[in-house]
Motif scaffolding. Structure first.
Motif, PDB file in Angstrom:
ATOM      1  N   GLU A 150       3.204  -7.055   5.954  1.00  0.00           N
ATOM      2  CA  GLU A 150       2.264  -6.681   7.018  1.00  0.00           C
ATOM      3  C   GLU A 150       0.906  -7.358   6.806  1.00  0.00           C
ATOM      4  N   MET A 151       0.412  -7.298   5.581  1.00  0.00           N
ATOM      5  CA  MET A 151      -0.892  -7.903   5.274  1.00  0.00           C
ATOM      6  C   MET A 151      -0.843  -9.422   5.433  1.00  0.00           C
ATOM      7  N   ALA A 152       0.264 -10.021   4.982  1.00  0.00           N
ATOM      8  CA  ALA A 152       0.395 -11.472   5.113  1.00  0.00           C
ATOM      9  C   ALA A 152       0.455 -11.891   6.573  1.00  0.00           C
ATOM     10  N   ALA A 153       1.154 -11.119   7.395  1.00  0.00           N
ATOM     11  CA  ALA A 153       1.258 -11.450   8.817  1.00  0.00           C
ATOM     12  C   ALA A 153      -0.121 -11.485   9.465  1.00  0.00           C
ATOM     13  N   ASP A 154      -0.951 -10.499   9.146  1.00  0.00           N
ATOM     14  CA  ASP A 154      -2.308 -10.476   9.713  1.00  0.00           C
ATOM     15  C   ASP A 154      -3.104 -11.685   9.249  1.00  0.00           C
ATOM     16  N   ALA A 155      -2.961 -12.040   7.964  1.00  0.00           N
ATOM     17  CA  ALA A 155      -3.689 -13.199   7.444  1.00  0.00           C
ATOM     18  C   ALA A 155      -3.195 -14.495   8.084  1.00  0.00           C
ATOM     19  N   ILE A 156      -1.885 -14.614   8.269  1.00  0.00           N
ATOM     20  CA  ILE A 156      -1.309 -15.823   8.871  1.00  0.00           C
ATOM     21  C   ILE A 156      -1.795 -15.981  10.313  1.00  0.00           C
ATOM     22  N   ALA A 165      -5.699 -21.754   1.471  1.00  0.00           N
ATOM     23  CA  ALA A 165      -5.390 -20.727   0.480  1.00  0.00           C
ATOM     24  C   ALA A 165      -6.285 -19.504   0.652  1.00  0.00           C
ATOM     25  N   SER A 166      -7.567 -19.729   0.908  1.00  0.00           N
ATOM     26  CA  SER A 166      -8.497 -18.602   1.015  1.00  0.00           C
ATOM     27  C   SER A 166      -8.207 -17.745   2.237  1.00  0.00           C
ATOM     28  N   ARG A 167      -7.799 -18.356   3.330  1.00  0.00           N
ATOM     29  CA  ARG A 167      -7.506 -17.585   4.543  1.00  0.00           C
ATOM     30  C   ARG A 167      -6.149 -16.884   4.430  1.00  0.00           C
ATOM     31  N   LEU A 168      -5.151 -17.593   3.931  1.00  0.00           N
ATOM     32  CA  LEU A 168      -3.814 -16.994   3.840  1.00  0.00           C
ATOM     33  C   LEU A 168      -3.746 -15.937   2.746  1.00  0.00           C
TER      34      LEU A 168
END
Length: 393
Positions: free
Chosen positions: A305-311, A322-325
């Motif tokens: 879930e957290m990765a999806a929001d970052a992506i 790297a910093s955004r993902l």
């Protein structure tokens, strides 16, 4: 689970998403016991009604047994927080994982089964796609703006980059199987997870009620104790440990084993970084914690879930760095650290949660929060500090 959640939410945001799944059909896995905090990801995905309608037993508590067979008072989650999110389920992973992949497909993700990722392709330091082995023996390179490693304990990308570090104090193995006809509890305890120490404290068993009359039983101990130096076959090792756990053996007196003993090595490990330019790791591919508290699926769902929001934010900005993902990495690591310290306490010689709570009654609420997985929603700093002092004394 981590890959399915990530794919569902990224696809829902309008981005083209491909899920590569090596197994041609839903596969059997352990990790059947969920933590209550999975509720919030289920709610966001829109699968709560499916979980409610399923045949999965409802889990409302966890109970620990001491080496002498005494049962501690169960930790009833709803007594701590009387909300529906205090209940969860015991799942058949093949059915559960298939449900999540179906959710991702319904949200627009393309699912390709029988396609195994061999390695991640890089353009300099940036991940630019994957090399895939297909069912016919051929290979294909697929380009993408973001690669998500959801390969579980295979941790493909971390091993490829050489950034995986094993936790030397938590090198464990699991011997597990399923039984029918076991003695199960009733009423509000019917779906409880039981954790039972053996008399020597060199191993422990899980008892997880599953749909129908089936229960999952597994024993966990160090690799040195359960595997190295033993000449017995897995079934004999399992039976030998069961004889050292009378409280569980009694529950299995009239039970039938319905699956061969399976063995896996639960090597706990950390990953130096969970994101880089063009890539991010989720679930066990981002780090693995010993299975004692059923953290695996919970961390998979939450990190997905957290990765999806970052992506989505990175794609919208046009900067898949790297910093955004990896923007969620500090929060994820803090939660995993708290759960890991709880694991270390469990394996400490002579440690007793009952005695710990007698000395630290103010930590009871945070202890239940940690057992529920509420580490992202509520602070457990007082509990972790108290555990640290106990471990140091």
């Amino acid at each position: 689970p981590a890959g399915a959640v990530t794919a569902a939410l990224v696809s829902r945001a309008g981005h083209r998403t491909l899920v590569l799944e090596g197994s041609p059909e839903p596969a059997f896995k352990v990790g059947e016991s969920l933590m209550p905090a999975t509720y919030w990801t289920f709610e966001r995905l829109g699968v709560l009604d499916q979980m409610r309608r399923s045949s999965f037993p409802v889990k409302g508590s966890v109970q620990f047994y001491s080496p002498d067979g005494r049962a501690a008072t169960p930790f009833y989650f709803a007594e701590h927080d009387p909300h529906e999110s205090s209940y969860t389920w015991q799942v058949l992973r093949s059915d559960f994982d298939a449900m999540l992949l179906d959710r991702a497909a319904a949200d627009g993700a393309e699912i390709r089964r029988g396609a195994t990722v061999r390695d991640v392709v890089f353009d300099g330091d940036r991940a630019s796609g994957v090399r895939v082995g297909l069912a016919d023996g051929s290979t294909e390179v697929i380009s993408s703006r973001v690669v998500v490693d959801a390969t579980g304990q295979r941790a493909l990308l971390a091993r490829q980059l050489g950034i995986l570090e094993n936790e030397p104090c938590l090198q464990h193995a699991s011997f597990f199987t399923h039984f029918t006809g076991a003695q199960r509890d009733t009423g509000k305890d019917a779906g409880a997870t039981l954790i039972l120490h053996t008399e020597s404290r060199k191993s422990w068993f899980w008892f997880i009620p599953l749909p129908g009359d089936r229960v999952s039983i597994g024993v966990v101990g160090s690799v040195d104790y359960l595997i190295r130096g033993r000449k017995e076959d897995p079934h004999s090792v399992f039976d030998s440990e069961l004889s050292r756990c009378p409280a569980l053996a009694e529950r299995l007196t009239d039970a039938d084993q319905v699956m061969p003993i399976q063995v896996i090595k639960d090597y706990s490990y950390n990953i130096d970084q969970i994101a880089g330019d063009g890539w991010v790791a989720v679930g066990d591919a981002a780090g693995f914690i010993d299975p004692i508290y059923s953290t695996g699926v919970f961390v998979a769902l939450k990190s997905g879930e957290m990765a999806a929001d970052a992506i989505c934010a990175a794609l919208d900005s046009g900067e898949t760095t790297a910093s955004r993902l990896g923007v969620f990495e500090p929060e994820l690591r803090q939660a995993m650290l708290a759960m890991s310290q709880f694991v270390f306490a469990f394996y400490s010689p002579n440690f007793s949660f009952g005695k710990f709570l007698e000395r630290h009654p103010d930590c009871h609420g945070e202890l239940v929060d940690l057992l529920m997985g509420n580490v992202f929603r509520r602070p457990v700093d007082r509990l972790i500090a108290a555990l640290g002092k106990e471990m140091a004394s």
